[in-house]
Enzyme design. Structure first.
Site, PDB file in Angstrom:
ATOM      1  N   ASN A   1       8.890  -7.793  -3.627  1.00 51.85           N
ATOM      2  CA  ASN A   1      10.243  -8.221  -3.979  1.00 51.85           C
ATOM      3  C   ASN A   1      10.273  -9.731  -3.768  1.00 51.85           C
ATOM      4  OD1 ASN A   1      12.955  -8.682  -4.262  1.00 51.85           O
ATOM      5  ND2 ASN A   1      13.580  -7.613  -2.378  1.00 51.85           N
ATOM      6  N   TRP A   2      10.101 -10.451  -4.873  1.00 51.07           N
ATOM      7  CA  TRP A   2       9.978 -11.913  -4.768  1.00 51.07           C
ATOM      8  C   TRP A   2      11.313 -12.578  -4.463  1.00 51.07           C
ATOM      9  CZ3 TRP A   2       6.455 -13.541  -9.535  1.00 51.07           C
ATOM     10  CH2 TRP A   2       5.200 -12.945  -9.386  1.00 51.07           C
ATOM     11  N   LYS A   3      12.405 -11.845  -4.627  1.00 51.19           N
ATOM     12  CA  LYS A   3      13.750 -12.398  -4.408  1.00 51.19           C
ATOM     13  C   LYS A   3      13.927 -13.653  -5.268  1.00 51.19           C
ATOM     14  CE  LYS A   3      13.765 -10.177   0.053  1.00 51.19           C
ATOM     15  NZ  LYS A   3      14.252 -10.127   1.435  1.00 51.19           N
TER      16      LYS A   3
ATOM     17  N   GLU B   1      20.680  -7.247   0.440  1.00 50.30           N
ATOM     18  CA  GLU B   1      21.197  -8.589   0.132  1.00 50.30           C
ATOM     19  C   GLU B   1      22.207  -8.529  -1.000  1.00 50.30           C
ATOM     20  OE1 GLU B   1      17.378 -10.483  -0.310  1.00 50.30           O
ATOM     21  OE2 GLU B   1      17.040 -10.241   1.850  1.00 50.30           O
TER      22      GLU B   1
ATOM     23  N   GLU C   1      14.974   0.146   4.240  1.00 50.47           N
ATOM     24  CA  GLU C   1      14.812  -1.215   4.758  1.00 50.47           C
ATOM     25  C   GLU C   1      15.871  -1.486   5.819  1.00 50.47           C
ATOM     26  OE1 GLU C   1      12.685  -3.831   1.638  1.00 50.47           O
ATOM     27  OE2 GLU C   1      14.821  -3.895   1.235  1.00 50.47           O
TER      28      GLU C   1
ATOM     29  N   SER D   1       9.831  -7.071   6.981  1.00 47.20           N
ATOM     30  CA  SER D   1       8.761  -7.802   7.684  1.00 47.20           C
ATOM     31  C   SER D   1       7.445  -7.040   7.711  1.00 47.20           C
ATOM     32  CB  SER D   1       9.205  -8.183   9.099  1.00 47.20           C
ATOM     33  OG  SER D   1      10.345  -9.013   9.033  1.00 47.20           O
TER      34      SER D   1
ATOM     35  N   HIS E   1      19.581  -3.325  -3.030  1.00 47.03           N
ATOM     36  CA  HIS E   1      19.003  -4.075  -1.904  1.00 47.03           C
ATOM     37  C   HIS E   1      20.146  -4.550  -1.003  1.00 47.03           C
ATOM     38  CE1 HIS E   1      16.993  -7.162   0.396  1.00 47.03           C
ATOM     39  NE2 HIS E   1      15.859  -6.570   0.075  1.00 47.03           N
TER      40      HIS E   1
ATOM     41  N   GLY F   1       8.863  -8.343   0.958  1.00 51.05           N
ATOM     42  CA  GLY F   1       9.514  -9.602   0.592  1.00 51.05           C
ATOM     43  C   GLY F   1       8.573 -10.777   0.784  1.00 51.05           C
ATOM     44  N   GLY F   2       8.733 -11.479   1.899  1.00 50.21           N
ATOM     45  CA  GLY F   2       7.979 -12.711   2.167  1.00 50.21           C
ATOM     46  C   GLY F   2       6.481 -12.591   1.936  1.00 50.21           C
TER      47      GLY F   2
ATOM     48  N   GLY G   1      13.123 -10.067   6.706  1.00 45.95           N
ATOM     49  CA  GLY G   1      12.951 -11.511   6.804  1.00 45.95           C
ATOM     50  C   GLY G   1      13.083 -12.053   8.217  1.00 45.95           C
TER      51      GLY G   1
HETATM   52  P1  PGA Z   1      10.730  -9.033   4.022  1.00 48.41           P
HETATM   53  O1  PGA Z   1      11.742  -8.491   2.922  1.00 48.41           O
HETATM   54  O2  PGA Z   1       9.418  -8.344   3.776  1.00 48.41           O
HETATM   55  O3  PGA Z   1      10.663 -10.517   3.781  1.00 48.41           O
HETATM   56  O4  PGA Z   1      11.313  -8.698   5.358  1.00 48.41           O
HETATM   57  C1  PGA Z   1      11.725  -7.144   2.519  1.00 48.41           C
HETATM   58  C2  PGA Z   1      12.800  -6.917   1.480  1.00 48.41           C
HETATM   59  O5  PGA Z   1      13.920  -7.414   1.664  1.00 48.41           O
HETATM   60  O6  PGA Z   1      12.575  -6.257   0.458  1.00 48.41           O
END
Ligand code: PGA
Length: 250
Positions: free
Chosen positions: A9-11, A97, A167, A213, A95, A234-235, A173
């Site tokens: 998930n590159w956001k 966010e 999640e 994470s 998600h 994500g990251g 994050g």
């Molecule tokens: P993260 O994000 O791996 O950076 O914690 C995961 C996500 O929000 O999909």
């Protein structure tokens, strides 16, 4: 047997050029030395999907959202049909966010899930609790309720097409991963709730991914759990080698 899936998930990260280069590198690494029992998906920004789609063949592509309406006067929105027309096969929906910053509710998510399915796309449906809920110890009811208000309303036939991503918001994050035991406990609870809502066969074939994470260094321990079928990353999805390390962690 249910699928093992690692989805990036590159956001809101990478320019088009950076995104295409990253996708090329992931495609190359995965083709050369990736575990072919794992389905790999890249969740890119909308602007990148078409170009990324052209550069990959062994790796799938996801959008990170879609419009809640099929088409029409909805400035700035991107419909499920548009996503389908790029060749992408997945849509990340719900998600945390998007729920938190863009006011996504169960009601809007139900429309998005329906449109995604109508267009033959696979929803990667996110759920998860905030820290206060975890501290109150009510996370199980909270997360199952997120499913009851949305994807548990689907017919058996449609539910079978869903991928779930659990999640915990407090782990996204933050560098604070859920422990392997915490992940397994929730994933098992979710699978049991699928069995109760549908049946055991459907529960057994539903892929439930962990997100929050997840990195190459902790993926092995998380993925060793019987009910953890992969990750939404994500990251760590922004670096090809690190991401491949997660793909190869089963
Ligand atoms: P993260 O994000 O791996 O950076 O914690 C995961 C996500 O929000 O999909």
């Amino acid at each position: 047997m249910r699928k093992k899936i690692v989805a990036g998930n590159w956001k809101c990260n990478t320019t088009l050029q950076e995104g295409v280069a990253l996708a090329k590198e992931v495609e190359k690494l995965y083709s050369e030395k990736g575990d072919k029992n794992v389905v790999v998906v890249l969740g890119t920004p909308f602007t990148h999907i078409t170009e990324v789609q052209k550069t990959v063949s062994n790796v799938g592509v996801a959008a990170q959202n879609c419009a809640a309406e099929a088409k029409g006067a909805f400035t700035g929105e991107v419909s499920a049909e548009m996503i389908k027309s790029t060749g992408a096969k997945y849509v990340i929906l719900g998600h945390s966010e998007r729920r938190e910053y863009y006011g996504e509710t169960s009601e809007t998510l139900n429309k998005k899930v329906a449109l995604t399915l109508q267009n033959g796309l696979t929803p990667i449906y996110c759920c998860g609790e905030a820290l206060a809920i975890r501290e109150a110890g009510t996370q199980k009811q909270y997360v199952i309720n997120q499913l009851k208000e949305t994807i548990f309303k689907l017919s058996e036939e449609d539910f079978k097409k869903i991928v779930i991503a659990y999640e915990p918001i407090w782990a996204i994050g933050t560098g604070k991963t859920a422990s392997s035991a915490q992940a397994q406990e929730m994933h098992k609870d979710l699978r049991d709730s699928i069995a109760a809502n549908y049946n055991k066969a459907i529960a057994d074939q539903t892929s439930i991914l962990y997100g929050g994470s997840c990195k190459a260094s902790n993926a092995k321990e998380l993925f060793a759990n019987p009910d953890v079928d992969g990750g939404l990353i994500g990251g760590a999805a922004l670096q090809a080698e690190e991401f491949l390390g997660i793909v190869n962690a089963f």
